[in-house]
Design a protein around this motif. Structure first.
Motif, PDB file in Angstrom:
ATOM      1  N   PRO A  63      63.558  69.941  44.591  1.00 53.83           N
ATOM      2  CA  PRO A  63      63.143  69.660  43.207  1.00 53.83           C
ATOM      3  C   PRO A  63      64.032  70.368  42.196  1.00 53.83           C
ATOM      4  N   ASP A  64      63.984  69.904  40.953  1.00 54.19           N
ATOM      5  CA  ASP A  64      64.891  70.434  39.940  1.00 54.19           C
ATOM      6  C   ASP A  64      64.552  71.860  39.523  1.00 54.19           C
ATOM      7  N   TYR A  65      63.380  72.373  39.900  1.00 57.28           N
ATOM      8  CA  TYR A  65      63.050  73.749  39.562  1.00 57.28           C
ATOM      9  C   TYR A  65      63.460  74.733  40.669  1.00 57.28           C
ATOM     10  N   VAL A  66      64.169  74.239  41.668  1.00 58.27           N
ATOM     11  CA  VAL A  66      64.758  75.089  42.703  1.00 58.27           C
ATOM     12  C   VAL A  66      66.264  74.957  42.594  1.00 58.27           C
ATOM     13  N   ARG A  67      66.940  76.038  42.274  1.00 62.27           N
ATOM     14  CA  ARG A  67      68.381  75.965  42.049  1.00 62.27           C
ATOM     15  C   ARG A  67      69.162  76.532  43.223  1.00 62.27           C
ATOM     16  N   SER A  68      70.466  76.449  43.129  1.00 61.10           N
ATOM     17  CA  SER A  68      71.351  77.049  44.123  1.00 61.10           C
ATOM     18  C   SER A  68      72.524  77.690  43.402  1.00 61.10           C
ATOM     19  N   GLU A  69      73.137  78.656  44.077  1.00 54.23           N
ATOM     20  CA  GLU A  69      74.329  79.317  43.562  1.00 54.23           C
ATOM     21  C   GLU A  69      75.339  79.436  44.699  1.00 54.23           C
ATOM     22  N   ALA A  70      76.611  79.340  44.371  1.00 47.37           N
ATOM     23  CA  ALA A  70      77.650  79.480  45.381  1.00 47.37           C
ATOM     24  C   ALA A  70      77.779  80.940  45.796  1.00 47.37           C
ATOM     25  N   VAL A  71      77.801  81.174  47.096  1.00 45.35           N
ATOM     26  CA  VAL A  71      77.992  82.520  47.628  1.00 45.35           C
ATOM     27  C   VAL A  71      79.108  82.481  48.663  1.00 45.35           C
ATOM     28  N   VAL A  72      79.687  83.643  48.900  1.00 42.59           N
ATOM     29  CA  VAL A  72      80.767  83.776  49.877  1.00 42.59           C
ATOM     30  C   VAL A  72      80.198  84.422  51.128  1.00 42.59           C
ATOM     31  N   TYR A  73      80.410  83.781  52.276  1.00 40.70           N
ATOM     32  CA  TYR A  73      79.938  84.311  53.544  1.00 40.70           C
ATOM     33  C   TYR A  73      81.008  85.195  54.180  1.00 40.70           C
ATOM     34  N   PRO A  74      80.656  85.976  55.214  1.00 41.99           N
ATOM     35  CA  PRO A  74      81.633  86.868  55.836  1.00 41.99           C
ATOM     36  C   PRO A  74      82.896  86.161  56.325  1.00 41.99           C
ATOM     37  N   SER A  75      82.787  84.892  56.670  1.00 43.57           N
ATOM     38  CA  SER A  75      83.949  84.126  57.129  1.00 43.57           C
ATOM     39  C   SER A  75      84.930  83.822  56.007  1.00 43.57           C
ATOM     40  N   GLY A  76      84.513  84.050  54.763  1.00 47.57           N
ATOM     41  CA  GLY A  76      85.311  83.685  53.603  1.00 47.57           C
ATOM     42  C   GLY A  76      84.952  82.323  53.038  1.00 47.57           C
ATOM     43  N   ARG A  77      84.094  81.585  53.735  1.00 46.31           N
ATOM     44  CA  ARG A  77      83.668  80.278  53.271  1.00 46.31           C
ATOM     45  C   ARG A  77      82.689  80.420  52.110  1.00 46.31           C
ATOM     46  N   THR A  78      82.814  79.543  51.125  1.00 46.40           N
ATOM     47  CA  THR A  78      81.903  79.519  49.986  1.00 46.40           C
ATOM     48  C   THR A  78      81.002  78.301  50.089  1.00 46.40           C
ATOM     49  N   HIS A  79      79.709  78.507  49.831  1.00 45.31           N
ATOM     50  CA  HIS A  79      78.776  77.399  49.942  1.00 45.31           C
ATOM     51  C   HIS A  79      77.571  77.673  49.065  1.00 45.31           C
ATOM     52  N   PRO A  80      76.917  76.636  48.528  1.00 42.50           N
ATOM     53  CA  PRO A  80      75.706  76.860  47.729  1.00 42.50           C
ATOM     54  C   PRO A  80      74.550  77.356  48.592  1.00 42.50           C
ATOM     55  N   GLN A  81      73.780  78.283  48.031  1.00 50.31           N
ATOM     56  CA  GLN A  81      72.608  78.788  48.726  1.00 50.31           C
ATOM     57  C   GLN A  81      71.399  78.737  47.796  1.00 50.31           C
ATOM     58  N   LEU A  82      70.251  78.492  48.376  1.00 45.54           N
ATOM     59  CA  LEU A  82      69.020  78.368  47.618  1.00 45.54           C
ATOM     60  C   LEU A  82      68.686  79.640  46.849  1.00 45.54           C
ATOM     61  N   VAL A 113      68.551 103.558  62.759  1.00 47.21           N
ATOM     62  CA  VAL A 113      68.834 103.237  61.361  1.00 47.21           C
ATOM     63  C   VAL A 113      69.837 102.085  61.363  1.00 47.21           C
ATOM     64  N   ASP A 114      69.340 100.898  61.106  1.00 44.24           N
ATOM     65  CA  ASP A 114      70.172  99.696  61.243  1.00 44.24           C
ATOM     66  C   ASP A 114      71.031  99.498  59.993  1.00 44.24           C
ATOM     67  N   TYR A 115      72.172 100.124  59.989  1.00 43.77           N
ATOM     68  CA  TYR A 115      73.097 100.073  58.850  1.00 43.77           C
ATOM     69  C   TYR A 115      73.692  98.683  58.658  1.00 43.77           C
ATOM     70  N   ASN A 116      73.719  97.880  59.721  1.00 45.71           N
ATOM     71  CA  ASN A 116      74.332  96.556  59.589  1.00 45.71           C
ATOM     72  C   ASN A 116      73.511  95.599  58.732  1.00 45.71           C
ATOM     73  N   GLN A 117      72.282  95.954  58.432  1.00 43.88           N
ATOM     74  CA  GLN A 117      71.508  95.134  57.499  1.00 43.88           C
ATOM     75  C   GLN A 117      72.060  95.238  56.078  1.00 43.88           C
ATOM     76  N   ALA A 118      72.986  96.161  55.849  1.00 45.58           N
ATOM     77  CA  ALA A 118      73.589  96.301  54.523  1.00 45.58           C
ATOM     78  C   ALA A 118      74.788  95.377  54.325  1.00 45.58           C
ATOM     79  N   ASN A 119      75.148  94.623  55.339  1.00 42.07           N
ATOM     80  CA  ASN A 119      76.321  93.751  55.231  1.00 42.07           C
ATOM     81  C   ASN A 119      76.028  92.482  54.430  1.00 42.07           C
ATOM     82  N   ARG A 120      77.081  91.865  53.958  1.00 45.03           N
ATOM     83  CA  ARG A 120      76.990  90.567  53.297  1.00 45.03           C
ATOM     84  C   ARG A 120      76.322  89.551  54.225  1.00 45.03           C
ATOM     85  N   ASP A 121      75.406  88.750  53.663  1.00 43.37           N
ATOM     86  CA  ASP A 121      74.704  87.700  54.394  1.00 43.37           C
ATOM     87  C   ASP A 121      73.854  88.256  55.532  1.00 43.37           C
ATOM     88  N   ARG A 122      73.505  89.548  55.464  1.00 45.70           N
ATOM     89  CA  ARG A 122      72.538  90.114  56.401  1.00 45.70           C
ATOM     90  C   ARG A 122      71.272  90.403  55.612  1.00 45.70           C
TER      91      ARG A 122
END
Length: 340
Positions: free
Chosen positions: A83-102, A229-238
């Motif tokens: 629906p039009d009240y749910v938007r998306s924004e482009a984000v960069v994933y760890p692979s370097g790929r850019t894609h819209p995300q909810l 202490v799970d430090y990897n939860q601090a990574n991009r897309d985690r």
């Protein structure tokens, strides 16, 4: 019946929206008998606090084709018919790929996600428009076999003290399972790798103070009966389950924000879809003021540099990440010994 459907009214910033719920009587949590419509009503009841915590962020939806025991998958991109009240924004994933995300901006968007069979919501640590720059430092305290939720409590209190020494104000919530999540609001002026290093610095300081109770060892065979202490939860897309997000576990638990003075007597089994709305209406949202006074990770990065000078370097990244500069070999220690 396949044709069964209803709609519910969801208050929001632009007035009420009518959100259609198909198969409303479908049971998602068999043990307490919680249905898809019950989930939608839960998200309405906690809607403001839920969006305050998870809105305006890229979010991954953990969707289930049936109930919690059915097939599941993660949905990041806007599906057909969004629906039009749910938007998306482009984000960069760890692979370097850019894609819209909810991105969810109002309670109706969360209810729509439930209509799309979402049970668990996984928001990023950064805002949608500045997705490269986290505004939350997040630390996951994960009890290992032989330890439990009660063992994580004193670790969380000690972590709060460590973060306070670094100039950060810590907030806490249950994971919805056995662990605890500690968040600290930060200014969005550092990239994910810097925040990761800040988390590692805090984790190492905590480990030095509680070596019998805490571990930063990535490999499970080296963790022992300690809190990881799970430090990897601090990574991009985690991501981890967001505040007030349900979890796909039998008793329908919720990842629930707490006041620090509640922690000692807290039982995560008490915070469920059935109980959290009443709790929220009577006690308020412990995270309501989280972002009023964000701090910086400058002190933690000084600790990171100090540890580098002492010979403590980078730690392993998640296995699906590209090889990162300074990272140690991604070889399980027991296998490395056999190969040697």
């Amino acid at each position: 019946m396949a044709s069964e459907a209803t709609s519910i009214s969801v208050p929001g910033p632009d007035g009420d929206r009518e959100v259609r719920i198909s198969s409303p009587s479908r049971v998602l949590w068999p043990e307490p008998g919680i249905t898809k419509l019950d989930l939608a009503h839960y998200l309405v009841a906690v809607g403001t606090a839920f969006i305050d915590a998870n809105g305006d962020r890229p979010v991954s939806l953990q969707r289930f084709s049936g109930g919690i025991d059915g097939e599941q998958f993660f949905s990041k991109n806007p599906p057909k018919g969004t629906p039009d009240y749910v938007r998306s924004e482009a984000v960069v994933y760890p692979s370097g790929r850019t894609h819209p995300q909810l991105v969810l901006d109002e309670p109706a968007a969360a209810v729509w996600a439930a209509q799309m069979n979402t049970i668990v919501f996984h928001p990023w640590a950064s805002r949608a428009e500045t997705s490269d720059f986290p505004d939350q430092l997040r630390i996951d305290l994960d009890p290992q076999p032989g330890t439990d939720f009660d063992d994580a409590k004193p670790v969380a209190v000690a972590l709060r003290a460590v973060l306070a020494e670094a100039g950060l104000d810590a907030f806490i919530k249950t994971s919805g399972n056995r662990g605890l999540h500690v968040f600290a609001p930060i200014r969005p002026d550092r990239e994910f790798l810097d925040v990761r290093h800040a988390v590692i610095a805090a984790a190492r300081e905590l480990e030095r103070r509680m070596p019998r109770e805490v571990t930063t060892n990535w490999w499970k065979e080296e963790r022992g009966e300690r809190i990881f202490v799970d430090y990897n939860q601090a990574n991009r897309d985690r991501t981890m389950a967001g505040a007030y997000s349900p979890r796909a576990l039998a008793h329908a638990p919720v990842s629930c924000p707490l006041e620090w003075n509640e922690l000692d007597g807290a039982d995560p089994a008490r915070f469920t879809i059935l109980t959290v709305p009443e709790r929220l209406s009577t006690t308020g949202d412990p995270w309501a003021a989280m972002h009023e006074a964000p701090g910086t990770i400058d002190v933690l990065l000084e600790w990171w540099e100090r540890d580098l000078r002492s010979g403590l370097g980078e730690l392993p990244f998640p296995p699906d990440y590209p090889k990162m500069p300074g990272e140690p070999p991604r070889v399980q220690p027991s296998r490395a010994k056999k190969q040697a």
